[in-house]
Write a protein that holds these residues in place. Structure first.
Motif, short mmCIF file in Angstrom:
data_model
loop_
_atom_site.label_atom_id
_atom_site.label_comp_id
_atom_site.label_asym_id
_atom_site.label_seq_id
_atom_site.Cartn_x
_atom_site.Cartn_y
_atom_site.Cartn_z
N TYR A 96 33.39 36.59 41.47
CA TYR A 96 34.72 36.02 41.19
C TYR A 96 35.18 36.55 39.85
O TYR A 96 34.52 36.34 38.83
CB TYR A 96 34.61 34.50 41.15
CG TYR A 96 35.85 33.79 40.65
CD1 TYR A 96 36.89 33.47 41.51
CD2 TYR A 96 35.97 33.41 39.31
CE1 TYR A 96 38.02 32.81 41.06
CE2 TYR A 96 37.10 32.74 38.84
CZ TYR A 96 38.12 32.44 39.73
OH TYR A 96 39.22 31.79 39.27
N LEU A 97 36.29 37.26 39.87
CA LEU A 97 36.81 37.84 38.62
C LEU A 97 38.18 37.23 38.36
O LEU A 97 38.97 37.04 39.30
CB LEU A 97 36.92 39.36 38.75
CG LEU A 97 35.62 40.06 39.17
CD1 LEU A 97 35.87 41.49 39.59
CD2 LEU A 97 34.59 39.99 38.04
N ALA A 98 38.45 36.93 37.12
CA ALA A 98 39.73 36.28 36.79
C ALA A 98 40.39 36.97 35.60
O ALA A 98 40.40 36.46 34.48
CB ALA A 98 39.50 34.80 36.51
N PRO A 99 40.94 38.15 35.84
CA PRO A 99 41.60 38.88 34.75
C PRO A 99 42.84 38.12 34.25
O PRO A 99 43.40 37.31 34.97
CB PRO A 99 42.01 40.20 35.40
CG PRO A 99 42.11 39.90 36.86
CD PRO A 99 41.08 38.84 37.13
N THR A 100 43.23 38.43 33.01
CA THR A 100 44.39 37.72 32.45
C THR A 100 45.57 38.67 32.20
O THR A 100 46.61 38.23 31.73
CB THR A 100 44.02 37.03 31.12
OG1 THR A 100 43.44 38.01 30.25
CG2 THR A 100 43.02 35.90 31.35
N THR A 101 45.38 39.96 32.52
CA THR A 101 46.51 40.89 32.41
C THR A 101 46.59 41.73 33.69
O THR A 101 45.59 41.90 34.39
CB THR A 101 46.35 41.87 31.22
OG1 THR A 101 45.20 42.69 31.46
CG2 THR A 101 46.18 41.13 29.90
N VAL A 102 47.79 42.24 33.95
CA VAL A 102 47.99 43.09 35.12
C VAL A 102 47.11 44.33 35.00
O VAL A 102 46.47 44.76 35.98
CB VAL A 102 49.48 43.49 35.25
CG1 VAL A 102 49.67 44.57 36.30
CG2 VAL A 102 50.33 42.27 35.57
N LYS A 103 47.04 44.88 33.79
CA LYS A 103 46.27 46.11 33.56
C LYS A 103 44.81 45.91 33.95
O LYS A 103 44.22 46.72 34.68
CB LYS A 103 46.39 46.49 32.07
CG LYS A 103 45.80 47.82 31.70
CD LYS A 103 46.25 48.21 30.28
CE LYS A 103 45.53 49.46 29.81
NZ LYS A 103 44.18 49.18 29.29
N GLU A 104 44.25 44.80 33.46
CA GLU A 104 42.86 44.47 33.75
C GLU A 104 42.65 44.29 35.27
O GLU A 104 41.65 44.75 35.83
CB GLU A 104 42.58 43.13 33.05
CG GLU A 104 41.22 42.95 32.42
CD GLU A 104 41.14 41.52 31.86
OE1 GLU A 104 40.15 40.86 32.19
OE2 GLU A 104 42.06 41.07 31.14
N ASP A 114 40.90 36.78 41.20
CA ASP A 114 41.87 35.68 41.08
C ASP A 114 42.97 36.14 40.12
O ASP A 114 42.71 36.43 38.96
CB ASP A 114 41.17 34.43 40.54
CG ASP A 114 42.07 33.20 40.54
OD1 ASP A 114 43.29 33.35 40.77
OD2 ASP A 114 41.54 32.10 40.29
N VAL A 115 44.19 36.20 40.64
CA VAL A 115 45.30 36.73 39.83
C VAL A 115 46.18 35.63 39.23
O VAL A 115 47.19 35.92 38.61
CB VAL A 115 46.17 37.70 40.66
CG1 VAL A 115 45.37 38.93 41.04
CG2 VAL A 115 46.72 37.04 41.92
N LYS A 116 45.74 34.38 39.39
CA LYS A 116 46.59 33.28 38.94
C LYS A 116 46.56 33.05 37.42
O LYS A 116 47.32 32.26 36.90
CB LYS A 116 46.21 31.98 39.66
CG LYS A 116 46.56 32.03 41.15
CD LYS A 116 46.36 30.70 41.84
CE LYS A 116 44.92 30.28 41.94
NZ LYS A 116 44.10 31.21 42.75
N ASN A 117 45.66 33.74 36.73
CA ASN A 117 45.64 33.61 35.26
C ASN A 117 46.47 34.69 34.58
O ASN A 117 46.45 34.82 33.36
CB ASN A 117 44.19 33.67 34.75
CG ASN A 117 43.37 32.51 35.30
OD1 ASN A 117 43.79 31.37 35.22
ND2 ASN A 117 42.22 32.83 35.87
N ILE A 118 47.19 35.48 35.39
CA ILE A 118 48.03 36.54 34.82
C ILE A 118 49.46 36.00 34.72
O ILE A 118 50.05 35.64 35.74
CB ILE A 118 48.00 37.80 35.71
CG1 ILE A 118 46.55 38.25 35.95
CG2 ILE A 118 48.83 38.91 35.09
CD1 ILE A 118 46.41 39.35 36.98
#
Lengths: 289, 158
Positions: A6-14, A51-55
């Motif tokens: 489970y990965l939760a990046p915080t930027t679009v780039k990441e 998980d893209v909800k932290n972006i």
């Protein structure tokens, strides 16, 4: 569930970096209402969900002078609870209010609905008739694709490995514009469309002539169908039953359904005709205000 | 990459008002996290695909199907389950109304209905019958029938 990270990046780039790194072994997670069902059924061989909800960009609802930008992970409840969206994009709200039940609407959104690419998707046709643009970021930068061209087959879209749908842009509705969406289901709620239609019209200042129109059909082909002939037949016409009935009949011709557990070819084609008539009429009523 | 080891993840979450630090597999659903890790078995597993609502819980004020949420997604969030409804003083008015109206038979769907209905009444204390029926469309019951459930929710309404 098959084990995955489970990965939760915080930027679009990441997010793009990890999606690119994992290729077809990773999928973005927004509402999860399709993804986790498919993951459980082992539709994909996943090593990771992202998980893209932290972006922030994917969570935003933003109005500006050009129109409305809805982040790809914005849930349906935030769409139909937004008064300005309810005022300006009624066809979109029609769809957001009937996708699943309240539990699903807390999580599922239009971005996921679009990327899931189901022919029966409730969210895609209303986007099409509102001339929506998909804003995509990928390893090679940003690109914008008309939602008309987004789906390429059942569960297939133009998204390449490593690409992420960031948001959906909806141009500001012109004066005297109205849109509407409905589907036929045997139950009252919580069902998948047997056939569905979205329509939009832009009327002349005296509100008697259709200056522009768009019609899109769901659940009657391998992808949502843009019924171009039907829409063209309306443009320039003075509003009458004959004009609307003729467009509905052309929409029926554009439908290419299959017979399956939800309905037959004949039933679905007939439904398209009826629903198109109703949605053009409703769009006109809304455009007249 | 499929051979690489998948590490457990640590999450901090509030469940029924109590803080928890949990170590869970990243692919574990919120439903399984509640039942198997935290030991809160009030939330039931039904269809596992978002149709039946038996696993309904409340996350940050919104009702969700916990089978369609991953445990790691509730890191930093406020989760409320059926176990959080009654107090030492007594049952929640919805639970009392379900008993009085005989709004359950086998009981498997009941925790989901209770949490869903609470999600409605917390924000709309006096919903219409139509509104209640619409709100509960994501919860299925295979034995009681819906009329008694709707009546119970109406009884608990103001």
């Amino acid at each position: 569930m098959h084990p995955f990270a489970y990965l939760a990046p915080t930027t679009v780039k990441e997010a793009v970096e990890v999606l690119n790194k994992y290729g077809d072994k990773a999928r973005p997670l927004a509402g999860g209402t399709d993804l986790l069902v498919k993951a459980r059924a082992n539709v994909w061989d996943l090593d990771a969900v992202v998980d893209v909800k932290n972006i922030p960009e994917l969570n935003k609802i933003n109005f500006d002078s050009e129109g409305l930008t809805i982040g790809a992970s914005v849930a349906c409840c935030h769409i139909y609870e937004n008064e300005q969206i309810c005022d300006e994009y009624e066809g979109i709200v029609d769809a957001a209010s009937i996708i699943g039940g309240i539990q699903i609407q807390s999580r599922a959104g239009l971005g996921g609905n679009l990327c899931n690419g189901a022919p029966s998707a409730d969210g895609i046709c209303p986007l099409i008739v509102n001339n929506a643009i998909a804003i995509i970021e990928g390893p090679n930068g940003k690109r914008e694709v008309s939602v008309d061209d987004f789906c390429t087959g059942p569960s297939k879209t133009i998204l390449e490995n490593g690409e992420l749908l960031v948001s959906i842009f909806l141009p500001k509705p012109k004066e005297n514009f109205g849109s509407a969406y409905t589907r036929f289901i045997p139950r009252n709620e919580m069902d998948i469309a047997v056939a569905a239609v979205a329509a939009s019209v832009k009327l002349s200042p005296d509100k008697n002539i259709i200056e522009d129109a768009k019609i899109a059909l769901a659940s009657v082909g391998p992808t949502p169908i843009v019924a171009e002939d039907a829409a063209k037949s309306l443009i320039g016409g003075t509003i009458s039953d004959e004009l609307i009935n003729n467009a509905a009949s052309l929409a029926k011709n554009a439908a290419t359904p299959i017979t399956d557990m939800r309905g037959t070819i004949e039933q679905r084609k007939d439904l398209v005709e009826v629903l198109t008539r109703r949605m053009i009429t409703k769009s006109i009523e809304r455009a007249r205000g | 990459m499929s051979s690489s080891k998948i590490n457990k993840v640590q999450i901090s979450t509030k469940i029924n008002g109590q803080d928890y630090d949990l170590l869970i597999p990243p692919y574990m659903s919120l439903l399984d996290t509640l039942r198997e890790i935290v030991g809160l078995t009030g939330t039931k597993e039904g269809c596992l695909d978002g149709n039946c609502g038996a696993c309904t819980v409340n996350v940050d004020g919104r009702i969700v199907d916990s089978c369609l949420v991953l445990g790691p997604e509730v890191n930093g969030k406020d989760v409320n389950t059926v176990e959080g409804m009654a107090t030492p003083e007594g049952l929640h008015p919805l639970q009392q109304a379900f008993l009085e109206e005989a709004a359950l038979q086998c009981g498997i769907c009941t925790p989901g209905f209770l949490v869903s209905a609470k999600g409605l009444l917390d924000n709309e204390p006096s919903p219409s019958e139509e509104r209640i029926r619409h709100w509960l469309a994501g919860n299925l019951c295979r034995c009681t029938g819906y009329d008694k459930i709707i009546k119970a929710v109406q009884k608990a309404s103001k």
